[in-house]
Design an enzyme around this catalytic site. Sequence first.
Site, PDB file in Angstrom:
ATOM      1  N   LYS A  43       0.852  -1.203   0.000  1.00 57.38           N
ATOM      2  CA  LYS A  43       0.000   0.000   0.000  1.00 57.38           C
ATOM      3  C   LYS A  43       0.880   1.242   0.000  1.00 57.38           C
ATOM      4  O   LYS A  43       1.707   1.430   0.890  1.00 57.38           O
ATOM      5  CB  LYS A  43      -0.905  -0.017   1.235  1.00 57.38           C
ATOM      6  CG  LYS A  43      -1.705   1.273   1.451  1.00 57.38           C
ATOM      7  CD  LYS A  43      -2.650   1.167   2.662  1.00 57.38           C
ATOM      8  CE  LYS A  43      -3.310   2.509   2.975  1.00 57.38           C
ATOM      9  NZ  LYS A  43      -4.201   2.450   4.168  1.00 57.38           N
TER      10      LYS A  43
ATOM     11  N   LYS B  54     -10.340  12.498   8.459  1.00 58.31           N
ATOM     12  CA  LYS B  54      -9.904  12.067   9.776  1.00 58.31           C
ATOM     13  C   LYS B  54      -9.871  13.250  10.727  1.00 58.31           C
ATOM     14  O   LYS B  54      -9.708  14.392  10.289  1.00 58.31           O
ATOM     15  CB  LYS B  54      -8.475  11.494   9.678  1.00 58.31           C
ATOM     16  CG  LYS B  54      -8.365  10.155   8.992  1.00 58.31           C
ATOM     17  CD  LYS B  54      -6.909   9.690   8.956  1.00 58.31           C
ATOM     18  CE  LYS B  54      -6.762   8.360   8.236  1.00 58.31           C
ATOM     19  NZ  LYS B  54      -7.366   7.221   8.927  1.00 58.31           N
TER      20      LYS B  54
ATOM     21  N   ASP C 111       1.495   6.034   5.843  1.00 55.78           N
ATOM     22  CA  ASP C 111       0.518   5.128   5.236  1.00 55.78           C
ATOM     23  C   ASP C 111       1.058   4.486   3.952  1.00 55.78           C
ATOM     24  O   ASP C 111       0.358   3.731   3.281  1.00 55.78           O
ATOM     25  CB  ASP C 111      -0.782   5.894   4.952  1.00 55.78           C
ATOM     26  CG  ASP C 111      -2.013   5.006   5.091  1.00 55.78           C
ATOM     27  OD1 ASP C 111      -1.899   3.921   5.681  1.00 55.78           O
ATOM     28  OD2 ASP C 111      -3.083   5.407   4.592  1.00 55.78           O
TER      29      ASP C 111
ATOM     30  N   ASP D 207     -12.297   6.818   3.770  1.00 63.33           N
ATOM     31  CA  ASP D 207     -11.081   6.546   4.536  1.00 63.33           C
ATOM     32  C   ASP D 207     -10.648   5.079   4.404  1.00 63.33           C
ATOM     33  O   ASP D 207      -9.570   4.709   4.856  1.00 63.33           O
ATOM     34  CB  ASP D 207     -11.322   6.921   6.000  1.00 63.33           C
ATOM     35  CG  ASP D 207     -10.026   7.154   6.759  1.00 63.33           C
ATOM     36  OD1 ASP D 207      -8.954   7.163   6.121  1.00 63.33           O
ATOM     37  OD2 ASP D 207     -10.108   7.337   7.995  1.00 63.33           O
TER      38      ASP D 207
ATOM     39  N   GLU E 171      -9.461   3.720   1.948  1.00 58.96           N
ATOM     40  CA  GLU E 171      -8.854   3.874   0.620  1.00 58.96           C
ATOM     41  C   GLU E 171      -7.813   2.814   0.313  1.00 58.96           C
ATOM     42  O   GLU E 171      -7.551   2.518  -0.853  1.00 58.96           O
ATOM     43  CB  GLU E 171      -8.234   5.273   0.502  1.00 58.96           C
ATOM     44  CG  GLU E 171      -6.811   5.424   1.055  1.00 58.96           C
ATOM     45  CD  GLU E 171      -6.693   5.173   2.552  1.00 58.96           C
ATOM     46  OE1 GLU E 171      -7.717   5.283   3.254  1.00 58.96           O
ATOM     47  OE2 GLU E 171      -5.584   4.861   3.024  1.00 58.96           O
TER      48      GLU E 171
ATOM     49  N   ARG F 179      -7.771  -0.440   0.734  1.00 60.39           N
ATOM     50  CA  ARG F 179      -8.296  -1.634   0.040  1.00 60.39           C
ATOM     51  C   ARG F 179      -8.649  -1.306  -1.403  1.00 60.39           C
ATOM     52  O   ARG F 179      -8.554  -2.178  -2.269  1.00 60.39           O
ATOM     53  CB  ARG F 179      -9.481  -2.209   0.830  1.00 60.39           C
ATOM     54  CG  ARG F 179     -10.618  -1.253   1.043  1.00 60.39           C
ATOM     55  CD  ARG F 179     -11.532  -1.669   2.197  1.00 60.39           C
ATOM     56  NE  ARG F 179     -10.882  -1.467   3.500  1.00 60.39           N
ATOM     57  CZ  ARG F 179     -11.434  -1.742   4.676  1.00 60.39           C
ATOM     58  NH1 ARG F 179     -12.643  -2.251   4.723  1.00 60.39           N
ATOM     59  NH2 ARG F 179     -10.772  -1.530   5.797  1.00 60.39           N
TER      60      ARG F 179
END
Length: 505
Positions: A267, A279, A290, A349, A351, A353
Amino acid sequence: MELLIETGALAQAADEAIVVTVFEDAKEFPLSTAAVDTALGGSVRDLLDSGDFKGKRNETALLRTAGKIPAKRVLVVGLGKQADLTMDRTREAIGKAARQLKDMGLKTFTTAIPGDGGSLSAAQQGQAIAEGLILGTYAMDEYRTQKREDIKNLDRATVRTAETNADFEAGFQTGRKIAGGTVLARNLTSRPGNVCTPTMLARTAEELAAESHGVLKTTVFSYEECKTMGMGAFCAVAQGSEEPAKFIVMEYKPANAKGKPVAIIGKGITFDTGGISIKPGAGMEAMKYDMAGSAAVIGAMKALIHLQLPLHVIGIVPSTDNMPSGGAYKPGDVLVSLSGQTIEVVNTDAEGRAVLCDALTYAARTFKPEWMIDLATLTGACVVALGHHAIGMIGTDNALMDTVRSAGDLTGEKVWELPFWDEYQDLLKSDIADMKNSAGRDAGTIAGAVFLGKYVEKTPWVHLDIAGTAWADKDKPYVPKGAVGVGVRLLTEILTRRAEQVSKG
Ligand code: BES
Ligand code: MN
Ligand code: ZN
């Protein structure tokens, strides 16, 4: 930092400090420690007899040497119980010692093999020591403006062994290469969202290809190209950001590659605001990490190039920011993924997946790999479930999960399996599309995997949720507070085992 191996007595090393190790429960010192103790007239024994120091795991004490040996200081490091000596204890002892001496402002030290190595092979000892030295002294100094001289840095670390040992040296070189990949992953992960963009990840992957002498080929697809290919889920996340998205494909295939390809997928969300489902502001800065999954994949590719494993490995990084904007995807939107399956967005949020599902489909269809492993900072629920000590694992292939688990035991990147029972499979039923992208709070980590599992086709697959393990909120012995580089050593160990397996035929 220069790393050296030499033969000779530890007590005679003329560096600023030497490092010795002791077990918590053993009457006898390790041989190298015993020799130093004798040279010091028994001051290490004295320290233990005083009761001030027990030799517990990663306990340290600093002794002055009063001119009895060339080094001015002896750092004594505890190894814990003798029967528990592992590669990871070795990494910890060396990493902790090296960082402590570095933080004291020292420039040079010499050590011996912790605990004389116990039942570890010489290659394992060498590897663990190199990893401990490099990873324990890591620091992200790219954004400090003070003069180089003011930043504490070791110039040289030396390991003394009784005699030359080719296996030890080979293991040491292996450890350096693997640590090099981990350092790259830490650097990428530490860098803020305005520096580590999808473009920067792509450039890093291209630079690796350029220095690989033709064994690594990197292809970078733009947003438009992904749109044309039909990656409606990846592009939906990317459409809200001004920062150009990149879908990065790295193909490692040396001339002697054996076996079917395997795919590792990370990811690569370079900043996750949550998008329109934004968020809370407090702590949002953490969401620069992330992209830790993608850093693990890129770092593992770097290690692979240097280790020259005879394998065919595909690394895939779908990378974009997740931003709110006038053009951003919205709750309620229905996306058409590359697989053709439709997705109802209930929370922008979720995102990770969305970008990963198109990457899984792409990997499965393009390369027909023997297996796929994805790494993602996918869910806050994983942090709630396992905290910061374990990677959450879910998958469809028990043999592969066993390999991942046992590789994690060796590298110290502990992995804990969560259930993937049939009962969970309809968590994501949607009223309008083939699935929704979130099931709310319940079983959040499993729900993420249920979603991804719908995109692996028949390919054996393991999902690793590294949300809790990619960032260290406090120092650990060979992980200074900050980016962990988690997954690089794990993937490299898995691939090393595969290389041994395929070359046996
Ligand atoms: N990147 C986050 C997950 C995360 C949280 C990583 C904390 C590291 C630390 C992910 O994109 C996310 O926002 N997940 C949501 C999923 C939910 C909307 C189904 C979450 O965990 O709340
Ligand atoms: Mn998110
Ligand atoms: Zn995210």
